[in-house]
Design a protein around this motif. Structure first.
Motif, PDB file in Angstrom:
ATOM      1  N   PHE A   1       0.841  -1.194   0.000  1.00 22.90           N
ATOM      2  CA  PHE A   1       0.000   0.000   0.000  1.00 22.90           C
ATOM      3  C   PHE A   1       0.876   1.243   0.000  1.00 22.90           C
ATOM      4  O   PHE A   1       1.836   1.330   0.757  1.00 22.90           O
ATOM      5  CB  PHE A   1      -0.884   0.052   1.253  1.00 22.90           C
ATOM      6  CG  PHE A   1      -2.043  -0.895   1.252  1.00 22.90           C
ATOM      7  CD1 PHE A   1      -1.895  -2.211   1.690  1.00 22.90           C
ATOM      8  CD2 PHE A   1      -3.292  -0.474   0.827  1.00 22.90           C
ATOM      9  CE1 PHE A   1      -2.972  -3.084   1.704  1.00 22.90           C
ATOM     10  CE2 PHE A   1      -4.378  -1.338   0.842  1.00 22.90           C
ATOM     11  CZ  PHE A   1      -4.215  -2.655   1.267  1.00 22.90           C
ATOM     12  N   ALA A   2       0.521   2.180  -0.851  1.00 21.81           N
ATOM     13  CA  ALA A   2       1.192   3.478  -0.806  1.00 21.81           C
ATOM     14  C   ALA A   2       0.553   4.302   0.310  1.00 21.81           C
ATOM     15  O   ALA A   2      -0.607   4.104   0.673  1.00 21.81           O
ATOM     16  CB  ALA A   2       1.030   4.198  -2.146  1.00 21.81           C
ATOM     17  N   GLY A   3       1.350   5.202   0.861  1.00 17.30           N
ATOM     18  CA  GLY A   3       0.791   6.135   1.842  1.00 17.30           C
ATOM     19  C   GLY A   3       0.153   7.305   1.084  1.00 17.30           C
ATOM     20  O   GLY A   3       0.770   7.861   0.164  1.00 17.30           O
ATOM     21  N   VAL A   4      -1.072   7.654   1.436  1.00 18.89           N
ATOM     22  CA  VAL A   4      -1.780   8.724   0.711  1.00 18.89           C
ATOM     23  C   VAL A   4      -2.450   9.695   1.680  1.00 18.89           C
ATOM     24  O   VAL A   4      -3.132   9.276   2.621  1.00 18.89           O
ATOM     25  CB  VAL A   4      -2.850   8.146  -0.242  1.00 18.89           C
ATOM     26  CG1 VAL A   4      -3.628   9.269  -0.921  1.00 18.89           C
ATOM     27  CG2 VAL A   4      -2.209   7.240  -1.286  1.00 18.89           C
ATOM     28  N   ASP A   5      -2.235  10.957   1.418  1.00 23.57           N
ATOM     29  CA  ASP A   5      -2.959  12.033   2.117  1.00 23.57           C
ATOM     30  C   ASP A   5      -3.575  12.929   1.058  1.00 23.57           C
ATOM     31  O   ASP A   5      -2.979  13.132  -0.012  1.00 23.57           O
ATOM     32  CB  ASP A   5      -2.000  12.859   2.980  1.00 23.57           C
ATOM     33  CG  ASP A   5      -1.536  12.118   4.223  1.00 23.57           C
ATOM     34  OD1 ASP A   5      -1.824  12.591   5.332  1.00 23.57           O
ATOM     35  OD2 ASP A   5      -0.883  11.058   4.093  1.00 23.57           O
TER      36      ASP A   5
ATOM     37  N   SER B   1       3.887  15.291  -4.444  1.00 22.08           N
ATOM     38  CA  SER B   1       2.576  15.943  -4.438  1.00 22.08           C
ATOM     39  C   SER B   1       2.024  15.997  -5.862  1.00 22.08           C
ATOM     40  O   SER B   1       2.682  16.495  -6.786  1.00 22.08           O
ATOM     41  CB  SER B   1       2.701  17.371  -3.884  1.00 22.08           C
ATOM     42  OG  SER B   1       1.433  18.015  -3.887  1.00 22.08           O
ATOM     43  N   LEU B   2       0.820  15.436  -6.037  1.00 25.85           N
ATOM     44  CA  LEU B   2       0.163  15.402  -7.350  1.00 25.85           C
ATOM     45  C   LEU B   2      -1.075  16.285  -7.311  1.00 25.85           C
ATOM     46  O   LEU B   2      -1.732  16.424  -6.264  1.00 25.85           O
ATOM     47  CB  LEU B   2      -0.248  13.966  -7.694  1.00 25.85           C
ATOM     48  CG  LEU B   2       0.825  12.885  -7.563  1.00 25.85           C
ATOM     49  CD1 LEU B   2       0.211  11.508  -7.819  1.00 25.85           C
ATOM     50  CD2 LEU B   2       1.980  13.144  -8.532  1.00 25.85           C
TER      51      LEU B   2
ATOM     52  N   THR C   1      -7.255  19.539  -3.363  1.00 22.54           N
ATOM     53  CA  THR C   1      -6.381  20.227  -4.311  1.00 22.54           C
ATOM     54  C   THR C   1      -5.175  19.366  -4.715  1.00 22.54           C
ATOM     55  O   THR C   1      -4.699  19.465  -5.858  1.00 22.54           O
ATOM     56  CB  THR C   1      -5.862  21.538  -3.717  1.00 22.54           C
ATOM     57  OG1 THR C   1      -5.160  21.263  -2.494  1.00 22.54           O
ATOM     58  CG2 THR C   1      -7.018  22.498  -3.443  1.00 22.54           C
ATOM     59  N   ASN C   2      -4.694  18.544  -3.782  1.00 22.75           N
ATOM     60  CA  ASN C   2      -3.500  17.742  -4.057  1.00 22.75           C
ATOM     61  C   ASN C   2      -3.601  16.356  -3.410  1.00 22.75           C
ATOM     62  O   ASN C   2      -4.325  16.166  -2.425  1.00 22.75           O
ATOM     63  CB  ASN C   2      -2.244  18.426  -3.513  1.00 22.75           C
ATOM     64  CG  ASN C   2      -1.972  19.754  -4.161  1.00 22.75           C
ATOM     65  OD1 ASN C   2      -2.483  20.796  -3.701  1.00 22.75           O
ATOM     66  ND2 ASN C   2      -1.174  19.753  -5.221  1.00 22.75           N
ATOM     67  N   ILE C   3      -2.883  15.429  -4.029  1.00 28.45           N
ATOM     68  CA  ILE C   3      -2.765  14.084  -3.474  1.00 28.45           C
ATOM     69  C   ILE C   3      -1.298  13.873  -3.119  1.00 28.45           C
ATOM     70  O   ILE C   3      -0.420  13.969  -3.996  1.00 28.45           O
ATOM     71  CB  ILE C   3      -3.214  13.004  -4.483  1.00 28.45           C
ATOM     72  CG1 ILE C   3      -4.645  13.283  -4.948  1.00 28.45           C
ATOM     73  CG2 ILE C   3      -3.104  11.610  -3.861  1.00 28.45           C
ATOM     74  CD1 ILE C   3      -5.101  12.367  -6.089  1.00 28.45           C
ATOM     75  N   LEU C   4      -1.010  13.611  -1.849  1.00 25.27           N
ATOM     76  CA  LEU C   4       0.355  13.377  -1.390  1.00 25.27           C
ATOM     77  C   LEU C   4       0.606  11.871  -1.354  1.00 25.27           C
ATOM     78  O   LEU C   4      -0.054  11.139  -0.613  1.00 25.27           O
ATOM     79  CB  LEU C   4       0.558  13.982  -0.003  1.00 25.27           C
ATOM     80  CG  LEU C   4       0.150  15.467   0.137  1.00 25.27           C
ATOM     81  CD1 LEU C   4       0.371  15.956   1.558  1.00 25.27           C
ATOM     82  CD2 LEU C   4       0.909  16.343  -0.864  1.00 25.27           C
TER      83      LEU C   4
END
Length: 230
Positions: A138-142, A204-205, A190-193
């Motif tokens: 799993f990737a870490g996502v914020d 940051s995407l 606004t962004n996906i970390l």
């Protein structure tokens, strides 16, 4: 009178003979007793000698037991037991694939919603490095909101699959949520970390502009494990 003297002399002679015989018998008796005394003494000496030899025999027996339980034998067994483990460990280590580093991955996010109610964002990671690497897990996502807060995304109910990337290969994982069709969503992403599996460096995407609004809160969004595109 002559006969009387002769008889008396004979009697005295007989008495003397008997006395000598008695003396001779006493001497032989003493000798016999001495010999008898020496025999037990000899037996006692022999017994003492046997008793002295027994501890020596016990000591030899102890040495024999020690030979049967030599530490060297156990040491060899231990070494033999550890060698296969050491060899297998080395083989396993050499066969392992290092996890992909963030700096070697080209990462992008696109809207992949299958319909108007099921929100899905695919995040692609391409191995642009020169070595094969693993992106398993799993990737870490914020998700970062317009109010500058960020919210961690929980994992979805799925098991990770082995995801090995050769140079140029791509892995994908997705974010899933329900689309809010009312226009009253309280979320403004606004962004996906993104932090790749087993990494600590984050990229940051931008949140895809075509993605539907999130129904509910960010806690209603789930992240799923990586898988290959092949």
């Amino acid at each position: 009178m002559k006969h009387t003297r002769i008889a008396a002399l004979a009697a005295i002679s007989l008495a003397a003979t008997l006395s000598l015989t008695a003396c001779s018998g006493d001497g032989s008796g003493k000798d016999s007793s001495a010999k008898g005394d020496s025999t037990p003494s000899s037996a006692g000496s022999s017994s003492s000698s046997d008793g002295g030899s027994k501890p020596g025999g016990g000591s030899n027996s102890g040495d024999s037991t020690a030979d049967n339980t030599k530490p060297d034998s156990g040491g060899q067994g231990t070494q033999a037991g550890t060698r296969p483990g050491s060899t297998n460990g080395a083989a396993t280590t050499s066969n392992k694939v290092a996890f992909c580093k963030t700096e070697d991955l080209a990462i992008d996010a696109t809207n992949a919603a299958p319909d108007k109610t099921s929100g899905r964002i695919n995040i692609t990671m391409i191995n642009r490095g020169s070595a094969t690497c693993s992106a398993t897990g799993f990737a870490g996502v914020d998700i970062k909101d317009a109010d500058h807060t960020s919210n961690p995304i929980e994992r979805g109910p799925a098991q990770p699959r082995i995801t090995i990337l050769k140079p140029g290969d791509a892995a994908i994982f997705d974010l899933a949520y329900t689309i809010d069709t009312t226009g009253n969503s309280l979320s403004t992403p606004t962004n996906i970390l993104v932090t790749p599996p087993n990494e600590t460096h984050t990229v940051s995407l931008n949140w895809p502009a075509a993605a539907g609004q999130i129904k509910g809160a960010y806690t209603d969004v789930q992240v799923y494990p990586t898988h290959t595109t092949k």
